[in-house]
Scaffold this motif. Structure first.
Motif, short mmCIF file in Angstrom:
data_model
loop_
_atom_site.label_atom_id
_atom_site.label_comp_id
_atom_site.label_asym_id
_atom_site.label_seq_id
_atom_site.Cartn_x
_atom_site.Cartn_y
_atom_site.Cartn_z
N ILE A 71 0.98 -1.20 0.02
CA ILE A 71 0.09 -0.06 0.23
C ILE A 71 0.89 1.15 0.15
CG2 ILE A 71 -1.81 1.34 1.28
CD1 ILE A 71 -2.71 -1.21 2.33
N LEU A 72 0.55 2.23 -0.83
CA LEU A 72 1.27 3.45 -1.21
C LEU A 72 0.51 4.51 -0.57
CD1 LEU A 72 2.76 2.56 -4.68
CD2 LEU A 72 3.89 2.20 -2.54
N ILE A 73 1.13 5.20 0.25
CA ILE A 73 0.25 6.47 0.91
C ILE A 73 0.82 7.73 0.33
CG2 ILE A 73 -0.50 7.44 3.01
CD1 ILE A 73 -1.31 4.70 2.70
N GLU A 74 0.15 8.56 -0.27
CA GLU A 74 0.90 9.61 -0.89
C GLU A 74 0.01 11.02 -0.49
OE1 GLU A 74 3.64 10.38 -2.47
OE2 GLU A 74 4.07 7.91 -2.27
N GLY A 75 0.50 12.03 -0.94
CA GLY A 75 -0.28 13.42 -0.70
C GLY A 75 0.81 14.40 -0.20
N ILE A 76 0.38 15.69 -0.47
CA ILE A 76 1.34 16.79 -0.05
C ILE A 76 1.57 16.85 1.52
CG2 ILE A 76 0.74 18.12 -1.86
CD1 ILE A 76 -0.90 20.19 0.01
N PRO A 77 2.51 17.52 2.04
CA PRO A 77 2.87 17.57 3.81
C PRO A 77 1.50 18.27 4.21
CG PRO A 77 4.54 18.43 2.53
CD PRO A 77 3.77 18.18 1.32
N GLY A 78 1.18 17.67 5.42
CA GLY A 78 -0.11 17.90 6.16
C GLY A 78 -1.17 17.44 5.61
N SER A 79 -1.22 16.34 4.91
CA SER A 79 -2.48 16.05 4.18
C SER A 79 -3.08 14.71 5.22
CB SER A 79 -2.37 15.28 2.87
OG SER A 79 -1.31 14.53 2.75
N GLY A 80 -1.97 14.32 6.09
CA GLY A 80 -2.33 13.10 6.82
C GLY A 80 -1.37 12.11 6.65
N LYS A 81 -0.55 11.86 5.66
CA LYS A 81 0.19 10.56 5.40
C LYS A 81 0.50 9.53 6.38
CE LYS A 81 3.16 12.45 2.55
NZ LYS A 81 2.91 13.80 2.70
N SER A 82 1.47 10.36 7.37
CA SER A 82 1.92 9.65 8.30
C SER A 82 1.12 8.87 9.37
CB SER A 82 3.19 10.32 8.94
OG SER A 82 4.07 10.87 8.63
N THR A 83 -0.13 9.79 9.77
CA THR A 83 -1.33 9.51 10.41
C THR A 83 -1.92 8.47 9.90
OG1 THR A 83 -1.30 11.95 11.27
CG2 THR A 83 -3.24 10.18 11.69
N PHE A 84 -2.23 8.23 8.64
CA PHE A 84 -2.95 7.51 8.21
C PHE A 84 -2.14 6.05 8.07
CE2 PHE A 84 -6.31 10.70 7.28
CZ PHE A 84 -7.32 10.03 8.29
N ALA A 85 -0.83 6.18 7.42
CA ALA A 85 0.00 5.02 7.27
C ALA A 85 0.02 4.24 8.73
CB ALA A 85 1.37 5.50 6.84
N ARG A 86 0.25 4.92 9.83
CA ARG A 86 0.09 4.04 10.91
C ARG A 86 -1.17 3.57 11.35
NH1 ARG A 86 3.79 8.81 12.10
NH2 ARG A 86 5.85 7.89 12.70
N LYS A 87 -2.21 4.22 10.91
CA LYS A 87 -3.53 3.78 11.30
C LYS A 87 -3.78 2.80 10.78
CE LYS A 87 -8.04 5.74 12.64
NZ LYS A 87 -7.88 5.52 13.97
N ILE A 88 -3.52 2.47 9.29
CA ILE A 88 -3.72 1.50 8.47
C ILE A 88 -2.99 0.14 8.89
CG2 ILE A 88 -3.15 0.44 5.89
CD1 ILE A 88 -3.82 3.49 5.19
N ALA A 89 -1.34 0.61 9.23
CA ALA A 89 -0.58 -0.51 9.85
C ALA A 89 -1.46 -1.31 11.05
CB ALA A 89 0.57 -0.16 10.17
N GLN A 90 -1.74 -0.32 11.97
CA GLN A 90 -2.55 -0.79 13.13
C GLN A 90 -3.64 -1.58 12.93
OE1 GLN A 90 -0.96 -0.40 16.53
NE2 GLN A 90 -2.34 -2.14 16.50
N TRP A 91 -4.45 -1.15 11.99
CA TRP A 91 -5.91 -1.89 11.53
C TRP A 91 -5.63 -3.32 11.18
CZ3 TRP A 91 -8.09 -3.61 6.95
CH2 TRP A 91 -9.65 -3.68 7.06
N TYR A 92 -4.28 -3.46 10.18
CA TYR A 92 -4.23 -4.64 9.80
C TYR A 92 -3.64 -5.55 10.99
CZ TYR A 92 -5.28 -4.13 4.84
OH TYR A 92 -6.06 -4.05 3.93
N GLN A 93 -2.77 -4.95 11.78
CA GLN A 93 -1.97 -5.52 12.98
C GLN A 93 -3.00 -6.35 13.94
OE1 GLN A 93 0.55 -2.67 13.99
NE2 GLN A 93 2.36 -3.31 12.77
N ASN A 94 -3.88 -5.40 14.03
CA ASN A 94 -5.11 -6.06 14.97
C ASN A 94 -5.88 -6.93 14.54
OD1 ASN A 94 -4.59 -3.71 16.76
ND2 ASN A 94 -6.14 -2.27 16.10
N ARG A 95 -5.80 -7.27 13.08
CA ARG A 95 -6.61 -8.51 12.48
C ARG A 95 -5.72 -9.58 12.44
NH1 ARG A 95 -8.98 -4.08 12.19
NH2 ARG A 95 -11.15 -3.79 11.98
N GLY A 96 -4.41 -9.56 12.82
CA GLY A 96 -3.38 -10.74 12.84
C GLY A 96 -2.56 -10.69 11.45
N VAL A 97 -2.53 -9.26 10.87
CA VAL A 97 -1.51 -9.47 9.58
C VAL A 97 -0.44 -8.94 10.02
CG1 VAL A 97 -1.36 -8.43 7.34
CG2 VAL A 97 -3.58 -9.43 8.25
#
Length: 289
Positions: A6-32
């Motif tokens: 999964i490739l997360i993109e956008g200009i600075p301040g768009s939320g890339k780092s926040t949502f990249a971490r959130k997506i990672a946690q979302w999958y990890q919570n499901r055993g991935v």
């Protein structure tokens, strides 16, 4: 095949780092099993913030900075005849170390176009080969568009066709991972940058926005077009985002643009979650990929 990249993109301040971490946690919570690569970290495919030192010079470098030897070795991987060092992650007060290693980066026009393109193609191809055999999800933040568009457009004077073709090649090299792109967007670029500038205020290394403006002004594009100050940086970000939108329209991979003009992060996450459920092959009863 389920998505492994999964490739997360956008200009600075768009939320890339926040949502990249959130997506990672979302999958990890499901055993991935998830590998998350945030901007500034040692990276398996991109070369931003990494120094590419010829192997023949590596031992001399270690001897020169003997007190840092263990830290340097820890942040080094070897590829062919090159030591790739995530040097910004080596903690030291010696500014000469960072200055010397920065000269070996492939970004900011420091190497030929052939080296820039081929080194990245080799890395993306090798990463895909390695990741394809593993039951893991990989998440890249800004390593696909941001770093490459900035470099090609503003430092290497590449035309739109070259930039778009380059991104299509990168995607083609990782197609065995069924990649998808999530692009985070706000319509008002100026407001977005101003918001993040107020947050990124550093005590010891200057403010983020000052570094950003200097980057824009000192790029070949900036010098050629008289880019100055905050307004000049806004021109750069506007041009960059327009080109990134064109890249998406021609990209041979699934993608979604998440518009978040009202900065409603919960709403934006809800749309991302829905997209992930639709696209990445996850099923509630299956904790694998």
């Amino acid at each position: 095949m389920a998505t492994k990249l999964i490739l997360i993109e956008g200009i600075p301040g768009s939320g890339k780092s926040t949502f990249a971490r959130k997506i990672a946690q979302w999958y990890q919570n499901r055993g991935v099993a998830v590998n998350l690569y945030i901007e500034g970290q040692s990276h398996p495919a991109d070369l931003g913030w990494n120094a590419c030192v010829p192997a023949a010079l590596y031992e001399n470098l270690l001897e020169k900075y003997e007190p840092l030897r263990a830290k340097i070795v820890e942040k080094t991987v070897f590829e062919a005849d090159t030591a790739i060092i995530a040097y910004t992650l080596v903690e030291t007060d010696d500014k000469n170390f960072y200055k010397e290693l920065a000269a070996y980066e492939v970004y900011d026009g420091r190497v030929s176009d052939d080296v820039f393109f081929n080194r990245h193609y080799d890395r993306w191809r090798a990463f895909a080969h390695s990741a394809a055999s593993k039951n893991e999800l990989n998440i890249f933040e800004c390593a696909f568009m941001q770093n490459h568009v900035n470099e090609l457009l503003f430092w290497r004077n590449a035309d739109e066709h070259t930039v778009i073709s380059h991104h299509n090649k990168l995607i083609d090299m990782v197609k065995c991972l069924s990649p998808l792109v999530i692009y985070l967007s706000q319509s008002d670029i100026r407001e977005t940058i101003q918001r993040i500038a107020r947050e990124r205020i550093y005590k010891d290394n200057g403010n983020w926005i000052d570094h950003c403006i200097a980057y824009c002004e000192n790029s070949p594009y900036g010098k050629r077009n008289g880019i100055k100050g905050f307004d000049g940086a806004m021109q750069i970000f506007t041009i960059r985002k327009q080109l990134e939108m064109k890249i998406l329209t021609q990209l041979p991979a699934p993608h979604i643009v998440i518009n978040n003009d009202d900065y409603n992060w919960d709403s934006a996450w809800s749309r991302i979650e829905t997209y992930l459920l639709e696209q990445t092959g996850y099923r509630s009863q299956d904790h694998g990929l």
